[in-house]
Design a protein around this motif. Sequence first.
Motif, PDB file in Angstrom:
ATOM      1  N   ASP A  77       0.857  -1.181   0.000  1.00  0.00           N
ATOM      2  CA  ASP A  77       0.000   0.000   0.000  1.00  0.00           C
ATOM      3  C   ASP A  77       0.898   1.237   0.000  1.00  0.00           C
ATOM      4  O   ASP A  77       1.506   1.585   1.008  1.00  0.00           O
ATOM      5  CB  ASP A  77      -0.891  -0.025   1.245  1.00  0.00           C
TER       6      ASP A  77
ATOM      7  N   ASP B 104      -1.119   0.021  -6.699  1.00  0.00           N
ATOM      8  CA  ASP B 104      -0.738  -0.872  -5.606  1.00  0.00           C
ATOM      9  C   ASP B 104      -1.922  -1.747  -5.191  1.00  0.00           C
ATOM     10  O   ASP B 104      -2.944  -1.800  -5.866  1.00  0.00           O
ATOM     11  CB  ASP B 104      -0.227  -0.057  -4.412  1.00  0.00           C
ATOM     12  N   ARG B 105      -1.767  -2.462  -4.099  1.00  0.00           N
ATOM     13  CA  ARG B 105      -2.785  -3.289  -3.453  1.00  0.00           C
ATOM     14  C   ARG B 105      -3.488  -4.226  -4.451  1.00  0.00           C
ATOM     15  O   ARG B 105      -4.681  -4.095  -4.714  1.00  0.00           O
ATOM     16  CB  ARG B 105      -3.807  -2.411  -2.740  1.00  0.00           C
TER      17      ARG B 105
ATOM     18  N   HIS C 189      -6.679  -6.018  -3.027  1.00  0.00           N
ATOM     19  CA  HIS C 189      -7.810  -5.095  -2.887  1.00  0.00           C
ATOM     20  C   HIS C 189      -8.458  -4.824  -4.243  1.00  0.00           C
ATOM     21  O   HIS C 189      -9.689  -4.859  -4.379  1.00  0.00           O
ATOM     22  CB  HIS C 189      -7.335  -3.793  -2.254  1.00  0.00           C
TER      23      HIS C 189
END
Length: 289
Positions: free
Chosen positions: A193, A239-240, A243
Motif C-alpha cells: 500500500d 498498488d494493493r 484489494h
Amino acid sequence: MADPIVVGVDEHSALSAVTWAAREAVLRGASLTLVSVTARPGSAGVPIEAPAGVFEGADEDAETLLARAKAIAMTVVQGRSLEITSVHSIGSPVPELLARSESARMLVVGTHRHGPVERLILGSVSAAPVAHAHCPVAVVRELPHVQPHQIPGPVVVGVDGTASSIPAIDLAFEEAALRNVDLVAVHAWSDIDLHKVRGSRDFAWDTVRTRETAALSESLAGHVQDYPDVKVRPVVVADRPAHNLRKHAETAQLLVVGRRGRGGFPGMLLGSTSRTLTHWVSCPLIVVH
C-alpha cells in the motif's frame, strides 16, 4: 473424457461447488467426478482408538450425499451430455483430493463463510488443495445469495508481469472464451500500500502507469492473438493487488490468479494475494499452479 473435473462433496460445502463444477465440465466437454470421503479409525487425522460407533451410518450418509450431488449436477446439464462418476472413498479427504488432482483437469472445492473466524481461515479440506494440488483449484463459496452458475459479468485475471502469472492468463482467456464474456486483466505496479510509504506521493505515477500499461499489454499479446473474439479490458493500478482484484471480482463471474506471486519464495506455495483472495471473494476463484 480424460482429465475429469473433480469436485469434493461433503455435508458442508457440496451444493454450490457441484453446480459450478457441472457447468464447467459441460463447457469443457469434460467428465465430472464426485468424490466423498468417509473417515475410519486409523485413517489420517482420526485416532485409532476412536469408537467405531462414531462412524455408524457414515457410509450411508456419503452415498446419500453423492446421489444428491449427482441430481444437482444433472439439473445443470439440461439435456447436454455429461458423464458423471461418483466415488466413495475411505480415509481422509485431503490426501484423496490431492491424489486425484494428479490426473484431473481441475479440482473444485466448496467452502463456507459464516463468521469472523471463518473469514480468516478456510477449512483445511479447502485450504490444503489450493496450496498443494497438481492442477488448477476452483474455490466456490456456499453463499445463500449467490448462485455461481448464474453470475453474470466478465472473467477477471490477476497479472503480475512475471512468468508465474502466465498459466493463470492462459486459463483466464480460455474461460472467457468458453463463456463468451469479456476478460478484465488487472495489473498492480506495487504489492504494498503506497499510501503508507513515506514520500510515495512524490513519484511520477503517470510515467509509471504508461510503462506498466505497456508491460501488461506485452503479457497479454500472444493470448490476444490466440483468442481474437475475447474482448480484453486492461486495468493498471498503483498498488494493493488483492484489494483491486477483489473490487473487480464483485461484478465478475470468475476470478483467476496464480498460486504464487512475483514476491513468492520457491518454498512458498501460496502467495499473499492469492491467499487473501481465497478468504474474501464471493465469486468462484481459480488458483493456478
